[in-house]
Write a protein that holds these residues in place. Structure first.
Motif, PDB file in Angstrom:
ATOM      1  N   THR A   1       0.859  -1.175   0.000  1.00 50.89           N
ATOM      2  CA  THR A   1       0.000   0.000   0.000  1.00 50.89           C
ATOM      3  C   THR A   1       0.896   1.226   0.000  1.00 50.89           C
ATOM      4  O   THR A   1       2.049   1.179   0.435  1.00 50.89           O
ATOM      5  CB  THR A   1      -0.935   0.011   1.208  1.00 50.89           C
ATOM      6  OG1 THR A   1      -0.142  -0.108   2.406  1.00 50.89           O
ATOM      7  CG2 THR A   1      -1.905  -1.146   1.159  1.00 50.89           C
ATOM      8  N   GLN A   2       0.339   2.328  -0.458  1.00 56.33           N
ATOM      9  CA  GLN A   2       1.134   3.549  -0.617  1.00 56.33           C
ATOM     10  C   GLN A   2       1.732   3.968   0.717  1.00 56.33           C
ATOM     11  O   GLN A   2       1.035   4.010   1.736  1.00 56.33           O
ATOM     12  CB  GLN A   2       0.263   4.671  -1.182  1.00 56.33           C
ATOM     13  CG  GLN A   2       1.063   5.802  -1.780  1.00 56.33           C
ATOM     14  CD  GLN A   2       0.210   6.704  -2.641  1.00 56.33           C
ATOM     15  OE1 GLN A   2      -1.004   6.586  -2.678  1.00 56.33           O
ATOM     16  NE2 GLN A   2       0.856   7.618  -3.351  1.00 56.33           N
ATOM     17  N   GLY A   3       3.022   4.237   0.705  1.00 56.15           N
ATOM     18  CA  GLY A   3       3.696   4.707   1.901  1.00 56.15           C
ATOM     19  C   GLY A   3       4.143   3.607   2.846  1.00 56.15           C
ATOM     20  O   GLY A   3       4.701   3.897   3.904  1.00 56.15           O
ATOM     21  N   LYS A   4       3.880   2.363   2.472  1.00 52.39           N
ATOM     22  CA  LYS A   4       4.268   1.259   3.341  1.00 52.39           C
ATOM     23  C   LYS A   4       5.217   0.325   2.604  1.00 52.39           C
ATOM     24  O   LYS A   4       5.298   0.310   1.376  1.00 52.39           O
ATOM     25  CB  LYS A   4       3.032   0.484   3.803  1.00 52.39           C
ATOM     26  CG  LYS A   4       2.130   1.247   4.750  1.00 52.39           C
ATOM     27  CD  LYS A   4       1.059   0.335   5.332  1.00 52.39           C
ATOM     28  CE  LYS A   4       0.202   1.055   6.345  1.00 52.39           C
ATOM     29  NZ  LYS A   4      -0.830   0.170   6.938  1.00 52.39           N
ATOM     30  N   GLU A   5       5.938  -0.471   3.408  1.00 59.30           N
ATOM     31  CA  GLU A   5       6.831  -1.472   2.847  1.00 59.30           C
ATOM     32  C   GLU A   5       6.002  -2.587   2.199  1.00 59.30           C
ATOM     33  O   GLU A   5       4.887  -2.884   2.629  1.00 59.30           O
ATOM     34  CB  GLU A   5       7.681  -2.081   3.965  1.00 59.30           C
ATOM     35  CG  GLU A   5       8.570  -1.114   4.686  1.00 59.30           C
ATOM     36  CD  GLU A   5       9.996  -1.188   4.194  1.00 59.30           C
ATOM     37  OE1 GLU A   5      10.689  -0.167   4.263  1.00 59.30           O
ATOM     38  OE2 GLU A   5      10.415  -2.263   3.744  1.00 59.30           O
ATOM     39  N   ARG A   6       6.593  -3.206   1.174  1.00 57.42           N
ATOM     40  CA  ARG A   6       5.941  -4.369   0.574  1.00 57.42           C
ATOM     41  C   ARG A   6       5.970  -5.508   1.587  1.00 57.42           C
ATOM     42  O   ARG A   6       6.998  -5.749   2.228  1.00 57.42           O
ATOM     43  CB  ARG A   6       6.682  -4.767  -0.703  1.00 57.42           C
ATOM     44  CG  ARG A   6       5.949  -5.775  -1.556  1.00 57.42           C
ATOM     45  CD  ARG A   6       6.661  -5.985  -2.881  1.00 57.42           C
ATOM     46  NE  ARG A   6       6.653  -4.785  -3.718  1.00 57.42           N
ATOM     47  CZ  ARG A   6       7.084  -4.764  -4.979  1.00 57.42           C
ATOM     48  NH1 ARG A   6       7.562  -5.863  -5.531  1.00 57.42           N
ATOM     49  NH2 ARG A   6       7.050  -3.645  -5.674  1.00 57.42           N
ATOM     50  N   GLU A   7       4.841  -6.207   1.738  1.00 57.92           N
ATOM     51  CA  GLU A   7       4.778  -7.294   2.714  1.00 57.92           C
ATOM     52  C   GLU A   7       4.446  -8.615   2.038  1.00 57.92           C
ATOM     53  O   GLU A   7       3.681  -8.661   1.066  1.00 57.92           O
ATOM     54  CB  GLU A   7       3.729  -6.999   3.795  1.00 57.92           C
ATOM     55  CG  GLU A   7       2.298  -6.939   3.312  1.00 57.92           C
ATOM     56  CD  GLU A   7       1.290  -6.941   4.452  1.00 57.92           C
ATOM     57  OE1 GLU A   7       1.639  -7.328   5.579  1.00 57.92           O
ATOM     58  OE2 GLU A   7       0.129  -6.566   4.194  1.00 57.92           O
ATOM     59  N   LEU A   8       5.029  -9.670   2.588  1.00 58.15           N
ATOM     60  CA  LEU A   8       4.764 -11.008   2.088  1.00 58.15           C
ATOM     61  C   LEU A   8       3.376 -11.445   2.524  1.00 58.15           C
ATOM     62  O   LEU A   8       3.030 -11.356   3.693  1.00 58.15           O
ATOM     63  CB  LEU A   8       5.806 -11.986   2.621  1.00 58.15           C
ATOM     64  CG  LEU A   8       5.606 -13.455   2.258  1.00 58.15           C
ATOM     65  CD1 LEU A   8       5.737 -13.668   0.756  1.00 58.15           C
ATOM     66  CD2 LEU A   8       6.616 -14.320   3.017  1.00 58.15           C
ATOM     67  N   VAL A   9       2.586 -11.916   1.575  1.00 57.22           N
ATOM     68  CA  VAL A   9       1.248 -12.417   1.875  1.00 57.22           C
ATOM     69  C   VAL A   9       1.262 -13.927   2.029  1.00 57.22           C
ATOM     70  O   VAL A   9       0.755 -14.477   3.003  1.00 57.22           O
ATOM     71  CB  VAL A   9       0.256 -12.017   0.770  1.00 57.22           C
ATOM     72  CG1 VAL A   9      -1.119 -12.641   1.020  1.00 57.22           C
ATOM     73  CG2 VAL A   9       0.145 -10.500   0.675  1.00 57.22           C
ATOM     74  N   THR A  10       1.837 -14.604   1.045  1.00 60.04           N
ATOM     75  CA  THR A  10       1.854 -16.057   1.060  1.00 60.04           C
ATOM     76  C   THR A  10       2.915 -16.581   0.103  1.00 60.04           C
ATOM     77  O   THR A  10       3.317 -15.883  -0.832  1.00 60.04           O
ATOM     78  CB  THR A  10       0.469 -16.614   0.668  1.00 60.04           C
ATOM     79  OG1 THR A  10       0.510 -18.051   0.663  1.00 60.04           O
ATOM     80  CG2 THR A  10       0.051 -16.137  -0.721  1.00 60.04           C
ATOM     81  N   SER A  11       3.376 -17.796   0.352  1.00 58.22           N
ATOM     82  CA  SER A  11       4.346 -18.429  -0.530  1.00 58.22           C
ATOM     83  C   SER A  11       4.059 -19.925  -0.623  1.00 58.22           C
ATOM     84  O   SER A  11       3.398 -20.507   0.248  1.00 58.22           O
ATOM     85  CB  SER A  11       5.770 -18.202  -0.029  1.00 58.22           C
ATOM     86  OG  SER A  11       5.966 -18.824   1.221  1.00 58.22           O
ATOM     87  N   ILE A  12       4.577 -20.533  -1.681  1.00 52.63           N
ATOM     88  CA  ILE A  12       4.458 -21.969  -1.871  1.00 52.63           C
ATOM     89  C   ILE A  12       5.799 -22.476  -2.374  1.00 52.63           C
ATOM     90  O   ILE A  12       6.378 -21.924  -3.311  1.00 52.63           O
ATOM     91  CB  ILE A  12       3.298 -22.321  -2.833  1.00 52.63           C
ATOM     92  CG1 ILE A  12       3.150 -23.830  -2.967  1.00 52.63           C
ATOM     93  CG2 ILE A  12       3.480 -21.658  -4.200  1.00 52.63           C
ATOM     94  CD1 ILE A  12       1.833 -24.247  -3.641  1.00 52.63           C
ATOM     95  N   SER A  13       6.305 -23.519  -1.731  1.00 47.62           N
ATOM     96  CA  SER A  13       7.607 -24.061  -2.084  1.00 47.62           C
ATOM     97  C   SER A  13       7.494 -25.011  -3.264  1.00 47.62           C
ATOM     98  O   SER A  13       6.392 -25.394  -3.683  1.00 47.62           O
ATOM     99  CB  SER A  13       8.208 -24.792  -0.889  1.00 47.62           C
ATOM    100  OG  SER A  13       7.515 -26.009  -0.672  1.00 47.62           O
ATOM    101  N   SER A  14       8.632 -25.426  -3.769  1.00 46.36           N
ATOM    102  CA  SER A  14       8.625 -26.379  -4.884  1.00 46.36           C
ATOM    103  C   SER A  14       7.966 -27.693  -4.481  1.00 46.36           C
ATOM    104  O   SER A  14       7.382 -28.387  -5.319  1.00 46.36           O
ATOM    105  CB  SER A  14      10.059 -26.635  -5.363  1.00 46.36           C
ATOM    106  OG  SER A  14      10.872 -27.094  -4.296  1.00 46.36           O
ATOM    107  N   GLY A  15       8.029 -28.014  -3.196  1.00 49.67           N
ATOM    108  CA  GLY A  15       7.395 -29.234  -2.713  1.00 49.67           C
ATOM    109  C   GLY A  15       5.926 -29.070  -2.355  1.00 49.67           C
ATOM    110  O   GLY A  15       5.264 -30.045  -1.996  1.00 49.67           O
ATOM    111  N   GLY A  16       5.423 -27.833  -2.448  1.00 44.58           N
ATOM    112  CA  GLY A  16       4.005 -27.594  -2.189  1.00 44.58           C
ATOM    113  C   GLY A  16       3.680 -27.082  -0.798  1.00 44.58           C
ATOM    114  O   GLY A  16       2.516 -26.861  -0.472  1.00 44.58           O
ATOM    115  N   SER A  17       4.691 -26.876   0.043  1.00 43.48           N
ATOM    116  CA  SER A  17       4.434 -26.328   1.370  1.00 43.48           C
ATOM    117  C   SER A  17       4.056 -24.854   1.253  1.00 43.48           C
ATOM    118  O   SER A  17       4.647 -24.115   0.459  1.00 43.48           O
ATOM    119  CB  SER A  17       5.683 -26.462   2.243  1.00 43.48           C
ATOM    120  OG  SER A  17       6.019 -27.820   2.426  1.00 43.48           O
ATOM    121  N   THR A  18       3.095 -24.447   2.055  1.00 41.41           N
ATOM    122  CA  THR A  18       2.603 -23.075   1.979  1.00 41.41           C
ATOM    123  C   THR A  18       2.805 -22.330   3.293  1.00 41.41           C
ATOM    124  O   THR A  18       2.842 -22.947   4.370  1.00 41.41           O
ATOM    125  CB  THR A  18       1.118 -23.039   1.611  1.00 41.41           C
ATOM    126  OG1 THR A  18       0.381 -23.794   2.583  1.00 41.41           O
ATOM    127  CG2 THR A  18       0.880 -23.628   0.233  1.00 41.41           C
TER     128      THR A  18
END
Length: 115
Positions: free
Chosen positions: A40-57
């Motif tokens: 969002t404007q004026g804020k740092e980019r934040e991680l929402v979600t990720s998925i690994s090559s093995g499918g872990s989230t």
């Protein structure tokens, strides 16, 4: 090189749902972890979600139970299903992919949650 293009953003009312897609091309065989971040404007980019090559989230606490990350088997499309959206979810959403030794980013798609 990896290219990522997001789609599916837009305006939605609080409590509504959206599904973001990210089309991925290039050297996909080198991709390991993939994910979504937001800013969002004026804020740092934040991680929402990720998925690994093995499918872990992994999910940020703020979206657990509401957002779901998934991808197709070929790793050419990444999805983010967003349910029970809140005004504080309003942001530009970026998909990204780690292809050693660097991260690649899409151009972003705007999600606005407002009545």
């Amino acid at each position: 090189q990896v290219q990522l293009v997001e789609s599916g953003g837009g305006l939605v009312q609080p409590g509504g749902s959206l599904r973001l897609s990210c089309t991925i091309s290039g050297s996909i065989f080198r991709i390991s972890t993939m994910g979504w971040s937001r800013q969002t404007q004026g804020k740092e980019r934040e991680l929402v979600t990720s998925i690994s090559s093995g499918g872990s989230t992994n999910y940020a606490d703020s979206v657990k139970g509401r957002f779901t990350i998934s991808r197709n088997i070929a790793k050419t499309t990444l999805y983010l299903q967003m349910n029970s959206l809140k005004p504080e979810d309003t942001a530009v959403y970026y998909c990204w992919a780690n292809s050693y030794p660097k991260d690649y980013w899409g151009q972003g798609t705007q999600v606005t949650v407002s009545s």
